[in-house]
Design an enzyme around this catalytic site. Structure first.
Site, PDB file in Angstrom:
ATOM      1  CD1 TRP A  71     -10.228  -6.138   5.422  1.00 32.81           C
ATOM      2  CD2 TRP A  71     -10.908  -5.979   7.546  1.00 32.81           C
ATOM      3  NE1 TRP A  71      -9.683  -4.981   5.962  1.00 32.81           N
ATOM      4  CE2 TRP A  71     -10.090  -4.862   7.256  1.00 32.81           C
ATOM      5  CE3 TRP A  71     -11.453  -6.099   8.839  1.00 32.81           C
ATOM      6  CZ2 TRP A  71      -9.790  -3.879   8.192  1.00 32.81           C
ATOM      7  CZ3 TRP A  71     -11.159  -5.104   9.769  1.00 32.81           C
ATOM      8  CH2 TRP A  71     -10.336  -4.016   9.436  1.00 32.81           C
ATOM      9  CD  GLU A  86      -2.876  -5.932   5.154  1.00 37.17           C
ATOM     10  OE1 GLU A  86      -2.154  -6.731   4.522  1.00 37.17           O
ATOM     11  OE2 GLU A  86      -3.761  -5.238   4.608  1.00 37.17           O
ATOM     12  CD1 TRP A 127      -6.403   2.732   2.115  1.00 35.57           C
ATOM     13  CD2 TRP A 127      -4.355   2.960   1.255  1.00 35.57           C
ATOM     14  NE1 TRP A 127      -6.346   1.990   0.962  1.00 35.57           N
ATOM     15  CE2 TRP A 127      -5.105   2.109   0.412  1.00 35.57           C
ATOM     16  CE3 TRP A 127      -3.040   3.253   0.891  1.00 35.57           C
ATOM     17  CZ2 TRP A 127      -4.577   1.552  -0.747  1.00 35.57           C
ATOM     18  CZ3 TRP A 127      -2.523   2.701  -0.254  1.00 35.57           C
ATOM     19  CH2 TRP A 127      -3.288   1.855  -1.066  1.00 35.57           C
ATOM     20  CD  GLN A 175     -10.255   3.816   4.120  1.00 39.76           C
ATOM     21  OE1 GLN A 175      -9.370   4.601   4.425  1.00 39.76           O
ATOM     22  NE2 GLN A 175     -10.012   2.569   3.793  1.00 39.76           N
ATOM     23  NE  ARG A 184      -4.887  -8.625  -1.056  1.00 39.37           N
ATOM     24  CZ  ARG A 184      -5.226  -7.432  -0.545  1.00 39.37           C
ATOM     25  NH1 ARG A 184      -4.911  -7.119   0.699  1.00 39.37           N
ATOM     26  NH2 ARG A 184      -5.900  -6.552  -1.264  1.00 39.37           N
ATOM     27  CG  ASP A 223     -11.108  -3.956   2.008  1.00 34.28           C
ATOM     28  OD1 ASP A 223     -11.569  -4.586   1.064  1.00 34.28           O
ATOM     29  OD2 ASP A 223     -10.163  -3.167   1.900  1.00 34.28           O
ATOM     30  CE1 TYR A 269      -3.589  -2.659   0.835  1.00 36.08           C
ATOM     31  CE2 TYR A 269      -2.140  -3.309   2.639  1.00 36.08           C
ATOM     32  CZ  TYR A 269      -3.235  -3.555   1.833  1.00 36.08           C
ATOM     33  OH  TYR A 269      -3.969  -4.692   2.033  1.00 36.08           O
ATOM     34  CG  ASP A 303      -4.284   2.503   6.690  1.00 34.56           C
ATOM     35  OD1 ASP A 303      -5.401   2.480   6.130  1.00 34.56           O
ATOM     36  OD2 ASP A 303      -3.603   1.482   6.897  1.00 34.56           O
TER      37      ASP A 303
HETATM   38  C1  DGY Z   1      -6.919  -2.925  -1.407  1.00 31.29           C
HETATM   39  O1  DGY Z   1      -6.258  -2.585  -2.390  1.00 31.29           O
HETATM   40  O2  DGY Z   1      -7.224  -4.106  -1.158  1.00 31.29           O
HETATM   41  C2  DGY Z   1      -7.344  -1.899  -0.437  1.00 31.29           C
HETATM   42  O3  DGY Z   1      -8.023  -2.498   0.617  1.00 31.29           O
HETATM   43  C3  DGY Z   1      -8.199  -0.827  -1.035  1.00 31.29           C
HETATM   44  O4  DGY Z   1      -8.464   0.102  -0.043  1.00 31.29           O
END
Ligand code: DGY
Length: 443
Positions: free
Chosen positions: A370, A413, A48, A121, A211, A178, A44, A51
């Site tokens: 998530w 993360e 954000w 967000q 993911r 998410d 990332y 964040d």
């Molecule tokens: C991603 O790229 O998965 C992020 O969560 C987008 O905010």
């Protein structure tokens, strides 16, 4: 009330603030672009929104001016209509997908001065701004920062108000927690058609099993494409976006932000009536909209179906963070759910807190983004909520477990609730920042 939830192998001596500080400093420094701090170096690489809020709180423990700089960097991307976007591309394109051009937000009359995504967000920055002010020496531009926050929260309560309740509605899971199983129930009804060409890049540095699944990612892209083809027009989206939800998690953080905005307004001798209106309206409608007395849970609302999303995730506890639950509701949440080993409590199939979805949910998956893994940000919000309602032992257990995960596996993360193993991106800035905040809070 049993005060269990103590992990059996917690080391006798927990990480202290002094132990953690050099490690946190090194992680945040390595992710620092000078303008903002990246959530993680590779996965990332842009700014954000929430964040940055968590990062600013961590910074405030050792470098208050840098914390204020983070706040300013975020708010500098505010759109003309008041929205503060979720991803801000201060330095243009990178290896991250979607690149800034994918959003097609440049040149919109209601858009912003810096390339950005088209969603927002959680306004977590407002509680953090209050925390920074409470540290002393508020900066000379605090009145400007206050006005930016006011405009954003006004936008959340008006441009995203589907039904006069003032409860913000969301058009994409990326606006909140998410890839949560609760959104998959909405996705069951959405069929992506005419998808634009795209290539995912989120699985280059992270195992695909951790993911989002391909079918969910397709829906993410489909929703972005719908919004961009309709010029990110909120009025259009309010009527037509197939994903339109009121999220307990988001609305709870917004309410806490309203309370803290009011605190700032009072301090700056600003009018209070408008903010008081949001606060009292939310208090009036929140339980009526979200509380399921039968199950003893706060459930998200599907605006298109006019019905609850019947999914039990960590979001059910977030009204505690905002003071939006009654003491009786809080007791049911804790007794029937937090302490229930089939849902959240440690048991035969998990050792660590807090799984981000109940373990008996259809889409619970302990390694996937998530869908079950533990997040430091979630534990941090829960810790505040537990303290607010007087569950001091549970709060302390959660704080110690979070520090133990960081001690064993570093700033990751997310973590697997079964054995605490590390998942997702490495050198994750908010895990470092909030770890430091946890370490600063001795019981
Ligand atoms: C991603 O790229 O998965 C992020 O969560 C987008 O905010």
């Amino acid at each position: 009330m049993p005060s269990n939830n103590w992990h059996p192998d917690l080391p006798p001596k927990m990480l202290t603030f002094e132990d953690l500080l050099p490690r946190v400093r090194a992680c945040l420094q390595a992710n620092d672009t000078g303008v903002f701090i990246k959530p993680s170096p590779t996965q990332y690489p842009h700014q954000w929104n929430w964040d940055s809020a968590a990062i600013a709180l961590g910074l405030s423990h050792y470098d208050l001016p840098r914390a204020w700089h983070e706040v300013r960097g975020l708010l500098s991307a505010q759109w003309a209509d008041g929205m503060v976007p979720h991803i801000i591309y201060h330095h243009g394109e990178s290896a991250y997908f979607p690149p800034p051009s994918f959003w097609q937000t440049s040149g919109l009359a209601h858009g912003g001065p810096i390339e950005s995504s088209g969603w927002t967000q959680e306004p977590l920055i407002t509680p953090v701004v209050r925390a920074l002010v409470e540290k002393g020496n508020p900066p000379a531009d605090l009145p400007i920062i206050f006005q930016q926050l006011l405009r954003w929260q006004r936008w959340l309560h008006t441009a995203r108000d589907a039904d006069g309740s003032g409860l913000t509605c969301l058009f994409h899971p990326w606006e909140t927690s998410d890839n949560s199983p609760r959104w998959m129930h909405v996705f069951d009804r959405i069929t992506p058609v005419n998808l634009p060409p795209y290539k995912r890049r989120d699985m280059q540095h992270v195992d695909p099993a951790e993911r989002p699944r391909a079918e969910d990612y397709e829906r993410y892209i489909y929703l972005i494409d719908l919004a961009r083809r309709n010029k990110w027009d909120n009025a259009w989206m309010m009527k037509h976006m197939p994903f339109c939800v009121q999220d307990v998690f988001f609305c709870s953080i917004t309410h806490r932000a309203d309370e803290d905005l009011r605190w700032l307004a009072a301090r700056l001798n600003q009018p209070l009536e408008e903010i008081d209106g949001w606060i009292s309206r939310t208090r009036r409608v929140f339980s009526e909209r979200f509380w399921d007395e039968g199950r003893g849970l706060f459930l998200d609302w599907d605006v298109r179906l006019n019905a609850w999303l019947p999914v039990n995730t960590m979001a059910v506890f977030t009204p505690l963070y905002a003071g939006l639950a009654t003491q009786q509701q809080a007791e049911r949440l804790i007794r029937e759910h937090w302490l229930n080993p089939q849902e959240y409590a440690p048991g035969p199939d998990s050792e660590w807190l807090l799984p981000t979805a109940a373990k008996n949910e259809r889409d619970y998956s302990p390694r996937r983004y998530w869908c079950g893994p533990i997040w430091v940000i979630v534990n941090w919000l829960m810790h505040q909520g537990l303290l607010r309602y007087g569950y001091h032992d549970l709060a302390e257990s959660l704080r110690m477990q979070t520090l133990a995960l960081i001690e064993r596996h570093g700033f990751r993360e997310y973590y697997d609730p079964r054995d605490g193993s590390p998942l997702g991106a490495k050198d994750f800035a908010w895990s470092a920042a909030l770890g430091l905040d946890f370490a600063s809070q001795r019981r």
